[in-house]
Design a protein around this motif. Structure first.
Motif, PDB file in Angstrom:
ATOM      1  N   PHE A 133     -16.613 -56.045  72.078  1.00  0.00           N
ATOM      2  CA  PHE A 133     -17.720 -55.124  72.341  1.00  0.00           C
ATOM      3  C   PHE A 133     -17.320 -53.651  72.222  1.00  0.00           C
ATOM      4  O   PHE A 133     -18.177 -52.779  72.172  1.00  0.00           O
ATOM      5  CB  PHE A 133     -18.270 -55.346  73.759  1.00  0.00           C
ATOM      6  N   GLU A 136     -19.049 -51.034  70.185  1.00  0.00           N
ATOM      7  CA  GLU A 136     -20.483 -50.914  70.453  1.00  0.00           C
ATOM      8  C   GLU A 136     -20.788 -50.357  71.840  1.00  0.00           C
ATOM      9  O   GLU A 136     -21.951 -50.252  72.217  1.00  0.00           O
ATOM     10  CB  GLU A 136     -21.149 -52.292  70.302  1.00  0.00           C
ATOM     11  N   LEU A 137     -19.752 -49.999  72.608  1.00  0.00           N
ATOM     12  CA  LEU A 137     -19.989 -49.499  73.959  1.00  0.00           C
ATOM     13  C   LEU A 137     -20.598 -48.098  73.921  1.00  0.00           C
ATOM     14  O   LEU A 137     -20.157 -47.234  73.158  1.00  0.00           O
ATOM     15  CB  LEU A 137     -18.683 -49.447  74.752  1.00  0.00           C
ATOM     16  N   PRO A 156     -22.909 -53.905  77.933  1.00  0.00           N
ATOM     17  CA  PRO A 156     -23.240 -54.704  76.760  1.00  0.00           C
ATOM     18  C   PRO A 156     -23.483 -56.148  77.175  1.00  0.00           C
ATOM     19  O   PRO A 156     -24.086 -56.943  76.468  1.00  0.00           O
ATOM     20  CB  PRO A 156     -21.982 -54.580  75.896  1.00  0.00           C
ATOM     21  N   THR A 157     -22.964 -56.497  78.366  1.00  0.00           N
ATOM     22  CA  THR A 157     -23.102 -57.773  79.045  1.00  0.00           C
ATOM     23  C   THR A 157     -22.516 -57.529  80.431  1.00  0.00           C
ATOM     24  O   THR A 157     -21.898 -56.490  80.663  1.00  0.00           O
ATOM     25  CB  THR A 157     -22.379 -58.907  78.284  1.00  0.00           C
ATOM     26  N   ARG A 188     -25.901 -52.287  72.945  1.00  0.00           N
ATOM     27  CA  ARG A 188     -24.749 -52.456  72.053  1.00  0.00           C
ATOM     28  C   ARG A 188     -24.994 -51.545  70.859  1.00  0.00           C
ATOM     29  O   ARG A 188     -25.902 -51.791  70.079  1.00  0.00           O
ATOM     30  CB  ARG A 188     -24.599 -53.923  71.625  1.00  0.00           C
ATOM     31  N   TRP A 189     -24.191 -50.499  70.745  1.00  0.00           N
ATOM     32  CA  TRP A 189     -24.464 -49.442  69.771  1.00  0.00           C
ATOM     33  C   TRP A 189     -24.040 -49.902  68.381  1.00  0.00           C
ATOM     34  O   TRP A 189     -22.976 -49.556  67.875  1.00  0.00           O
ATOM     35  CB  TRP A 189     -23.758 -48.157  70.166  1.00  0.00           C
ATOM     36  N   GLU A 190     -24.917 -50.692  67.780  1.00  0.00           N
ATOM     37  CA  GLU A 190     -24.653 -51.282  66.474  1.00  0.00           C
ATOM     38  C   GLU A 190     -24.370 -50.209  65.429  1.00  0.00           C
ATOM     39  O   GLU A 190     -25.112 -49.232  65.311  1.00  0.00           O
ATOM     40  CB  GLU A 190     -25.857 -52.108  66.028  1.00  0.00           C
ATOM     41  N   ARG A 201     -30.129 -51.799  69.057  1.00  0.00           N
ATOM     42  CA  ARG A 201     -29.115 -51.206  69.930  1.00  0.00           C
ATOM     43  C   ARG A 201     -29.412 -51.448  71.412  1.00  0.00           C
ATOM     44  O   ARG A 201     -28.517 -51.333  72.246  1.00  0.00           O
ATOM     45  CB  ARG A 201     -28.998 -49.709  69.639  1.00  0.00           C
ATOM     46  N   GLU A 202     -30.651 -51.748  71.714  1.00  0.00           N
ATOM     47  CA  GLU A 202     -31.006 -52.192  73.068  1.00  0.00           C
ATOM     48  C   GLU A 202     -31.925 -53.391  72.915  1.00  0.00           C
ATOM     49  O   GLU A 202     -32.818 -53.393  72.074  1.00  0.00           O
ATOM     50  CB  GLU A 202     -31.731 -51.091  73.852  1.00  0.00           C
TER      51      GLU A 202
END
Length: 553
Positions: A133, A136-137, A156-157, A188-190, A201-202
């Motif tokens: 992750f 993507e944080l 992210p989880t 998760r900042w794809e 992203r959300e």
């Protein structure tokens, strides 16, 4: 000066003529494609609001058009990669939530809510898990104009948020099982191209996190939850799935093993992960020191599970059932199951006749509502019946009911199915029973059609030379596989194709090799353990299972 003014006038006339021609062309195209135009009446602009590309011809753009024009989402223009979920989408999600929540509560799962932020210190405890992750944080570094002493990440989880408190609350075997679920959003900042529902992203999801005394009890729950996820797809969304186990390459990072249900999109032949239920083993309980005294007063680490289902399910439903007219909704999740449209009323209809007819329409609405049908009456003035028909088809309403003076005289209502377009009539005396039955038939037929497509495109292969042609023909494949991570990486490279898909922007996307989707629980016959070789010609190991591979999302 006069010459310049004359040139300007000529340019204006030319532009007006071109605009008029373009409008006429758009209107003609709209009629030919049976798509509505804004307003649906003579004096309005002729901007086409229906679907203007075919599902087969430009699948990516078709999908983008459907989710926007069917009013499932709106782009959040302030920040890229974020989407607004509109009421029609939230109704689908609400139906899923109600169905799933009722069943997990019956299992003893309780609802909780944990904060959305987690500290860097907590993340460092679970490096293996967080590694996947990390890119993507999303980090918060300021509060107002002041720098934070300790940076915090948006979840992210929630393992790192929740498990320190599991360690606090769980002391003895008497505190087990602890089963908590929360409905929330995660970020998760794809970095890749984002797509509504499929890669945002959300997104909304539920995440269940449970703790058990033994491996056997934990494993039992993993499969119970997986079956509920399959039920969401098959019973609510009319989407068939294959239940199975992920390979080592594809399992949840930091977990013990992962179960999954995998769907299939016939239009491009891709597999798509539906939902996952993870056996975490004792990995996280050791990271977070979650120990209990068992019945013999021995200190043991607990066994944990986590499981999640997200709004991706809506995207899968859209891609699978939609057509060139727009969205096709399974009745069990539709916000409007039947739309009732008064027809045959014109400017020449006497006011008393109009009132009498609309009174009968309202009576029909009441009857259907009492029968449990989510019904809407479209009484919009100034819109043609043809516009209304196309508008509701675009929005995916499962059943259209037309009721005009001729229907009233014959004591029937005319219906049109969204999924097949089939039309017929129902006696007015029978609508309370026949309309709900017809909705159930539509639900079943949608599933059966999708199931047939999945079964016929799931090929069992024992010849490596047939693998890439099968993928190019929009199939997923079941092959003998050694389950080795390095072998799987090689297979992905070896199956890249020269055939490239075109993205929404018109550019060709990179060719895609196949990856493992799952090791199905339901295994085909023919593989002899200890004798059958892995199908990868560059691998000398023996196969452990039939594994389903495919190009995927």
């Amino acid at each position: 000066m006069e010459e310049a003014q004359e040139q300007s006038k000529n340019a204006l006339k030319k532009a007006q003529k071109q605009a008029k021609a373009a409008a006429a062309k758009a209107e003609k195209a709209a009629k030919a494609a049976n798509v509505p135009v804004v307003g649906g009446k003579k004096d309005d602009s002729k901007e086409i609001i229906g679907i203007t590309v075919s599902k087969e011809g430009n699948f990516s753009q078709w999908y983008q058009d459907v989710v926007i024009k069917a009013e499932l989402v709106e782009y959040y223009n302030e920040i890229s990669g974020f989407y607004i979920l509109r009421p029609a989408a939230m109704h689908v999600w609400g139906a899923i939530r109600a169905w799933f929540q009722e069943r997990i509560q019956a299992m003893g799962v309780e609802e909780a809510s944990f904060p959305m932020f987690l500290s860097k210190k907590s993340l460092e405890k679970e490096k293996e898990h967080v590694e996947g992750f990390a890119p993507e944080l999303a980090w918060v570094t300021k509060a107002g104009d002041k720098d934070l002493e300790v940076q915090v990440a948006v979840r992210p989880t929630s393992e790192a948020v929740m498990y320190p408190y599991y360690a606090k609350w769980i002391r003895s075997h008497r505190d087990l099982p602890l089963r908590l679920n929360q409905w929330n959003s995660v970020v998760r900042w794809e970095a890749k191209q984002t797509t509504p529902f499929l890669r945002a992203r959300e997104f909304l999801w539920q995440e269940g996190h449970t703790a058990h005394l033994t491996e056997q009890l934990a494993e039992k729950e993993v499969l119970e939850i997986l079956e509920l996820y399959a039920g969401v797809y098959e019973q609510l969304l009319a989407v068939p799935v294959v239940r199975g186990k992920k390979t080592e390459n594809e399992k949840f990072a930091g977990g013990y093993w992962t179960s999954t249900c995998e769907a299939y999109i016939p239009t491009n032949g891709r597999g798509i992960q539906g939902a996952t239920s993870h056996a975490l083993g004792q990995n996280f309980s050791k990271m977070f020191d979650i120990e209990v005294e068992d019945m013999d007063k021995n200190k043991v680490h607990i066994w944990q599970n986590s499981w999640g289902l997200s709004t991706r399910v809506i995207g899968v439903m859209v891609m699978l059932h939609g057509d060139d007219k727009g969205l096709v909704l399974p009745p069990r999740v539709a916000k409007i199951q039947a739309v009732l449209i008064p027809v045959g009323l014109t400017a020449k209809t006497a006011p008393e006749d109009r009132a009498k007819h609309l009174s009968k329409v309202e009576e029909l609405r009441g009857t259907l509502k009492k029968a449990g049908v989510l019904v809407h009456v479209d009484e919009r003035d100034g819109y043609t019946p043809g516009f209304k028909f196309a508008d509701w088809e675009l929005k995916g309403v499962p059943l259209r009911l037309e009721f005009g003076p001729k229907d009233a005289a014959s004591s029937v209502v005319t219906y049109a199915r969204r999924d097949t377009g089939a039309k017929a009539t129902i006696p007015l005396d029978n609508i309370a029973t026949e309309v709900p039955a017809l909705l159930e038939t539509i639900q079943k037929d949608l599933y059966d059609k999708a199931d047939e497509a999945y079964r016929t495109h799931r090929l069992v292969l024992t010849d490596w030379d047939k693998v890439v042609p099968a993928l190019d023909s929009r199939n997923v494949v079941l092959i003998p596989f050694c389950e080795g991570p390095e072998c799987e990486d090689r297979i992905k490279e070896m199956t890249k194709s020269e055939n490239q898909e075109v993205g929404p922007d018109g550019h060709k996307l990179p060719s895609m090799g196949m990856k493992s989707l799952c090791i199905p629980f339901e295994q085909p016959d023919g593989l002899v353990k200890g004798e059958t070789k892995c199908l990868n010609p560059k691998c000398s190991a023996l196969a452990k299972s039939w594994t389903m591979f495919g190009r995927s999302y």
